[in-house]
Design a protein around this motif. Structure first.
Motif, PDB file in Angstrom:
ATOM      1  N   UNK A   1       0.086   6.509  -5.170  1.00 45.07           N
ATOM      2  CA  UNK A   1       0.817   6.070  -6.369  1.00 45.07           C
ATOM      3  C   UNK A   1       1.314   7.268  -7.168  1.00 45.07           C
ATOM      4  N   UNK A   2       0.431   8.240  -7.381  1.00 47.30           N
ATOM      5  CA  UNK A   2       0.793   9.404  -8.178  1.00 47.30           C
ATOM      6  C   UNK A   2       1.843  10.261  -7.494  1.00 47.30           C
ATOM      7  N   UNK A   3       1.709  10.449  -6.190  1.00 48.63           N
ATOM      8  CA  UNK A   3       2.604  11.342  -5.466  1.00 48.63           C
ATOM      9  C   UNK A   3       4.037  10.829  -5.411  1.00 48.63           C
ATOM     10  N   UNK A   4       4.210   9.511  -5.264  1.00 47.48           N
ATOM     11  CA  UNK A   4       5.567   8.957  -5.252  1.00 47.48           C
ATOM     12  C   UNK A   4       6.257   9.247  -6.581  1.00 47.48           C
ATOM     13  N   UNK A   5       5.531   9.050  -7.680  1.00 49.49           N
ATOM     14  CA  UNK A   5       6.098   9.346  -8.995  1.00 49.49           C
ATOM     15  C   UNK A   5       6.420  10.811  -9.167  1.00 49.49           C
ATOM     16  N   UNK A   6       5.526  11.687  -8.679  1.00 48.85           N
ATOM     17  CA  UNK A   6       5.757  13.125  -8.795  1.00 48.85           C
ATOM     18  C   UNK A   6       7.032  13.548  -8.059  1.00 48.85           C
ATOM     19  N   UNK A   7       7.282  12.930  -6.908  1.00 45.57           N
ATOM     20  CA  UNK A   7       8.471  13.289  -6.148  1.00 45.57           C
ATOM     21  C   UNK A   7       9.752  12.826  -6.832  1.00 45.57           C
ATOM     22  N   UNK A   8       9.663  11.744  -7.600  1.00 43.21           N
ATOM     23  CA  UNK A   8      10.816  11.335  -8.413  1.00 43.21           C
ATOM     24  C   UNK A   8      11.111  12.413  -9.453  1.00 43.21           C
ATOM     25  N   UNK A   9      10.056  12.915 -10.111  1.00 37.93           N
ATOM     26  CA  UNK A   9      10.236  13.975 -11.104  1.00 37.93           C
ATOM     27  C   UNK A   9      10.701  15.268 -10.471  1.00 37.93           C
ATOM     28  N   UNK A  10      10.227  15.537  -9.246  1.00 37.95           N
ATOM     29  CA  UNK A  10      10.611  16.752  -8.531  1.00 37.95           C
ATOM     30  C   UNK A  10      12.128  16.872  -8.426  1.00 37.95           C
ATOM     31  N   UNK A  11      12.789  15.732  -8.259  1.00 37.73           N
ATOM     32  CA  UNK A  11      14.244  15.727  -8.180  1.00 37.73           C
ATOM     33  C   UNK A  11      14.879  15.489  -9.547  1.00 37.73           C
ATOM     34  N   UNK A  12      14.298  14.575 -10.332  1.00 35.42           N
ATOM     35  CA  UNK A  12      14.929  14.163 -11.582  1.00 35.42           C
ATOM     36  C   UNK A  12      14.924  15.261 -12.634  1.00 35.42           C
ATOM     37  N   UNK A  13      13.821  16.025 -12.728  1.00 39.70           N
ATOM     38  CA  UNK A  13      13.744  17.034 -13.787  1.00 39.70           C
ATOM     39  C   UNK A  13      14.749  18.165 -13.590  1.00 39.70           C
ATOM     40  N   UNK A  14      14.843  18.786 -12.397  1.00 37.17           N
ATOM     41  CA  UNK A  14      15.885  19.801 -12.240  1.00 37.17           C
ATOM     42  C   UNK A  14      17.301  19.244 -12.309  1.00 37.17           C
ATOM     43  N   UNK A  15      17.514  18.015 -11.809  1.00 37.78           N
ATOM     44  CA  UNK A  15      18.837  17.411 -11.954  1.00 37.78           C
ATOM     45  C   UNK A  15      19.165  17.161 -13.423  1.00 37.78           C
TER      46      UNK A  15
END
Length: 404
Positions: free
Chosen positions: A11-25
């Motif tokens: 659960x946590x890792x899926x959310x982290x990967x969204x941030x991995x892309x969303x924050x730099x974008x």
């Protein structure tokens, strides 16, 4: 109990990967960050590892309930990420806000991960380390498939600030699942009062005396220095120089991350066939080497996408081989009562070098250009192999029965 522990990671890792892309974008598309600013943003999230890891390891080592530290870190990280869409909705979001939030969430992630090393050993028997790490890293690979694809689509549909809400919800889900497990953590609590055994520098001393831990740490530190030079500029490079959109990049990374699932599946059989040491050394090569395809990418859009896909797919296989074997070796080579101390020391060096790599990437991107910097990063990362190739690790077929 392990199933619930594993589910919390998923659960946590899926959310982290969204941030991995969303924050730099968010930084590139909304706030207008350039190469140097992208380096600063990446460094802000990683700097706590350099500043606080030793102290965090010593502090967590003496806490009786590592699980409670992890739950607290999840809850506070969720709250911090929710600040971003609030600021964006109010029209107040600035780049320095992202730096602060990245730094604070990075600090909490540090506490979570240091505590997690001890919790893992409390949940999983030593004989099952490689199998359990394969499942955990398989979950991480699964998050690489789902997270960036979802992140790219969320950024395009609801914009980057609001895509971070998904990560906040994932942290809440992780906290709820961790509340449901009741492991016996008593054996992982340090009772020593000697500064030699429990001081903030004792983890570094233990690593320096261990041939296995020392060579692994040096190898992954060099690899990560160059990998984060690459990481700091990758999204900027593929969206500007190569012309891929946020949606294309998200789907591309997500689909290519199936390689991580493949890597998690094959690592166990490979270690049984060739030995854990040789497979770890192979991971040091297979993880970084395919990334040279990114600076090589040229031609029409289909060719560029194919080369970026191949780089991400093959590298995902390698990172699973590396993380499963290295994580298992590090845990097996460390006494249970020193796992948090050694983890903190390891993160100080290994993770502490990452913000330096990100800052170096931003500096080189501004001075010699993004394309040459991507080349230097993708080739330089392979040199970490030298530290493990000429070490006792190449002779290890099984996990050590006791710390060396």
């Amino acid at each position: 109990m392990f199933r619930t522990y594993w589910s919390a990671h998923v659960v946590s890792l899926v959310g982290e990967q969204i941030s991995y892309l969303a924050l730099p974008l968010l930084a590139v598309l909304t706030v207008g960050a350039g190469p140097a600013e992208m380096g600063y943003l990446t460094a802000a999230a990683l700097l706590p590892n350099l500043l606080f890891s030793l102290a965090a390891g010593a502090w967590v080592d003496r806490r009786p309930a590592k699980r409670h530290i992890m739950i607290g870190a999840d809850l506070v990280r969720a709250g911090l990420l929710l600040v971003v869409p609030v600021l964006a909705f109010a029209g107040l979001l600035q780049l320095w806000h992202l730096y602060v939030i990245a730094f604070l969430t990075g600090t909490l992630t540090l506490l979570f991960e240091v505590a997690n090393n001890s919790l893992f050993a409390s949940v999983v028997p030593r004989a099952d380390y490689i199998g359990a790490n394969s499942l955990l890293n398989g979950a991480r690979a699964m998050s690489y498939v789902a997270g960036p694809s979802a992140g790219g689509l969320l950024v395009q549909t609801i914009t980057a600030p609001f895509a971070l809400i998904a990560d906040a919800v994932s942290y809440l889900g992780s906290a709820i699942l961790l509340l449901r497990i009741r492991p016996d953590e008593s054996a992982a609590v340090s009772t020593s009062s000697s500064p030699e055994e429990s001081g903030v520098l004792s983890g570094l001393r233990y690593i320096a005396r261990s041939a296995v831990l020392r060579s692994l740490l040096l190898g992954v530190t060099v690899l990560n220095l160059f990998n984060y030079v690459f990481h700091a500029l990758f999204i900027l490079y593929v969206t500007t120089a190569l012309g891929l959109s946020a949606g294309q990049l998200g789907v591309l990374i997500g689909v290519a991350s199936v390689g991580g699932l493949l890597g998690a599946v094959i690592t166990g059989p490979l270690t049984r066939r060739f030995g854990v040491g040789p497979v770890a050394i192979a991971g040091f090569v297979v993880f970084p080497l395919p990334l040279v395809l990114v600076p090589l990418a040229a031609g029409g859009e289909p060719t560029i996408m194919a080369m970026v896909f191949a780089a991400e797919f093959l590298s995902s296989i390698g990172v699973m081989m590396l993380d499963i074997t290295v994580g298992s070796l590090q845990t097996a080579a460390t006494p249970l009562t020193r796992l948090s101390l050694v983890s903190g020391a390891k993160r100080t060096v290994n993770y502490g070098v990452r913000p330096l790599g990100a800052l170096l990437g931003g500096f080189l991107g501004e001075t010699i250009g993004i394309h040459p910097t991507i080349w230097i990063a993708s080739v330089g990362a392979v040199t970490g192999t030298l530290f493990v190739l000429f070490s006792p690790i190449r002779r290890l077929r099984e996990l050590p029965d006791q710390p060396d």
